[in-house]
Design an enzyme around this catalytic site. Structure first.
Site, PDB file in Angstrom:
ATOM      1  N   ILE A  12       0.800  -1.137  -0.026  1.00  7.36           N
ATOM      2  CA  ILE A  12       0.032   0.045  -0.203  1.00  7.36           C
ATOM      3  C   ILE A  12       0.757   1.324   0.129  1.00  7.36           C
ATOM      4  O   ILE A  12       1.840   1.338   0.893  1.00  7.36           O
ATOM      5  CB  ILE A  12      -0.898  -0.084   1.318  1.00  7.36           C
ATOM      6  N   ASP A  59       8.907   6.934  -2.382  1.00  8.68           N
ATOM      7  CA  ASP A  59       8.263   8.016  -2.913  1.00  8.68           C
ATOM      8  C   ASP A  59       8.111   7.705  -4.550  1.00  8.68           C
ATOM      9  O   ASP A  59       8.806   7.473  -5.238  1.00  8.68           O
ATOM     10  CB  ASP A  59       9.346   9.094  -2.994  1.00  8.68           C
ATOM     11  N   TYR A 151      -7.360  18.580  -9.578  1.00  9.64           N
ATOM     12  CA  TYR A 151      -7.709  17.329  -8.733  1.00  9.64           C
ATOM     13  C   TYR A 151      -8.459  16.219  -9.529  1.00  9.64           C
ATOM     14  O   TYR A 151      -8.271  14.999  -9.857  1.00  9.64           O
ATOM     15  CB  TYR A 151      -8.161  17.458  -7.463  1.00  9.64           C
ATOM     16  N   LYS A 155      -7.666  12.696 -11.350  1.00  5.45           N
ATOM     17  CA  LYS A 155      -8.259  11.445 -10.697  1.00  5.45           C
ATOM     18  C   LYS A 155      -8.923  10.715 -12.144  1.00  5.45           C
ATOM     19  O   LYS A 155      -9.117   9.760 -12.469  1.00  5.45           O
ATOM     20  CB  LYS A 155      -9.200  11.685  -9.642  1.00  5.45           C
TER      21      LYS A 155
END
Length: 302
Positions: A12, A59, A151, A155
């Site tokens: 994750i 990262d 944003y 997405k």
């Protein structure tokens, strides 16, 4: 401590406490899956390591960091990875006419290119396990989330990338799930926010913009652990035939979080539903009133 023989594994990204990644890690761990939790700063993962999870520095915007993580995961798991959860992300709330393109590029580096790079890097381990990729997207991908154009675009790119990746990886037995995430409790409200430039069109309604900065934490917001339980349950459920996935078994599209039911419904009713609802909910209708008042004053002066 690595996974036990036969134990499923999940990697994750973005597991800093207080966010969705951390909640997912805790839930997968509770369900007996060996969690490989990652963050740029591993010190924030100390409590998770104490519970028996593996913790690695990562990262997602740095190729070297991804390569190092890939190799360390391969050593831990023997070259197999059952689940890859691309959760690491960056919020970006700013009017489309006020954006700074260098800032935009940073958001895309994390939200889009980081997802692409992780899928590319770990595909060998996912194929070996016939695993599942879970890309954490957002309702913003398909909604006119005012002051969130960047944003939303990032997405939206994740959604388009994921649905094509699903077909490309199908011959290799790897599944792709897109998590269409609504408002969920997180640390977003505690971060440093962008401000309106002095020449912004929206200085007239600065209060509307400032309320929007924390909208996701104050509107139908779902508890992070509740969201995580639903997603992990879906990830661990059985496979069903393609034609039945919208109703049974592990879905291609996972919808949860505040506003998710309304947005899902609106995909059937038409875009006008969301335009109507968000225009008023966020407060853009106030701009119309302000502009009318300005025009009235101008007429009096002339």
């Amino acid at each position: 401590m690595g996974p036990q023989p036969g134990q499923k594994t999940v990697l994750i990204t973005g597991c800093t406490p207080g966010g969705i990644g951390h909640a997912l890690a805790m839930e997968f761990h509770a369900k007996g899956v060996h969690v490989i939790a990652t963050a740029r700063n591993t010190s924030v993962l100390a409590e998770m390591a104490a519970l028996g999870m593996s913790t690695l520095a990562l990262d997602v915007t740095k190729a070297e960091s991804i390569k190092t993580c890939h190799d360390e995961v391969a050593k831990l798991t023997g070259g197999k990875l059952d689940f890859l959860v691309n959760n690491a992300g960056r919020t970006h709330t700013h009017p489309a006419t006020d954006i700074d393109l260098d800032d935009v590029r940073e958001t895309f580096e994390t939200n889009v290119f980081g997802v692409m790079a992780m899928c590319q890097a770990f595909v060998d381990q996912l194929i070996a396990a016939k695993g599942l990729i879970i890309n954490i997207a957002s309702l913003a991908a398909i909604t006119p989330y005012a002051f969130g154009a960047v944003y939303c675009a990032s997405k939206g790119a994740v959604v388009s990338f994921s649905r094509t990746l699903r077909l490309e990886l199908k011959p290799f037995g790897v599944r792709v799930m897109v998590a269409m995430t609504g408002t969920v409790r997180s640390q977003i409200a505690s971060k440093t926010h962008r401000t309106l430039p002095e020449n912004s069109l929206y200085q007239r309604v600065k209060d509307v913009f400032e309320r929007r900065l924390t909208f996701s934490q104050n509107n139908g917001t779902v508890d992070t652990a509740t969201y995580a339980r639903k997603l992990v349950r879906s990830a661990l459920t059985y496979e069903s035939p393609l034609l039945l996935r919208a109703w049974f078994g592990r879905p291609d599209w996972f919808w949860a979080g505040g506003w998710s039911t309304l947005v899902w419904t609106a995909t059937w009713l038409g875009e006008w539903v969301l335009d109507f609802a968000l225009y008023r909910k966020i407060g853009l209708i106030k701009i119309e009133k302000v502009l009318r008042e300005e025009q009235a004053r101008q007429k009096k002066l002339t």
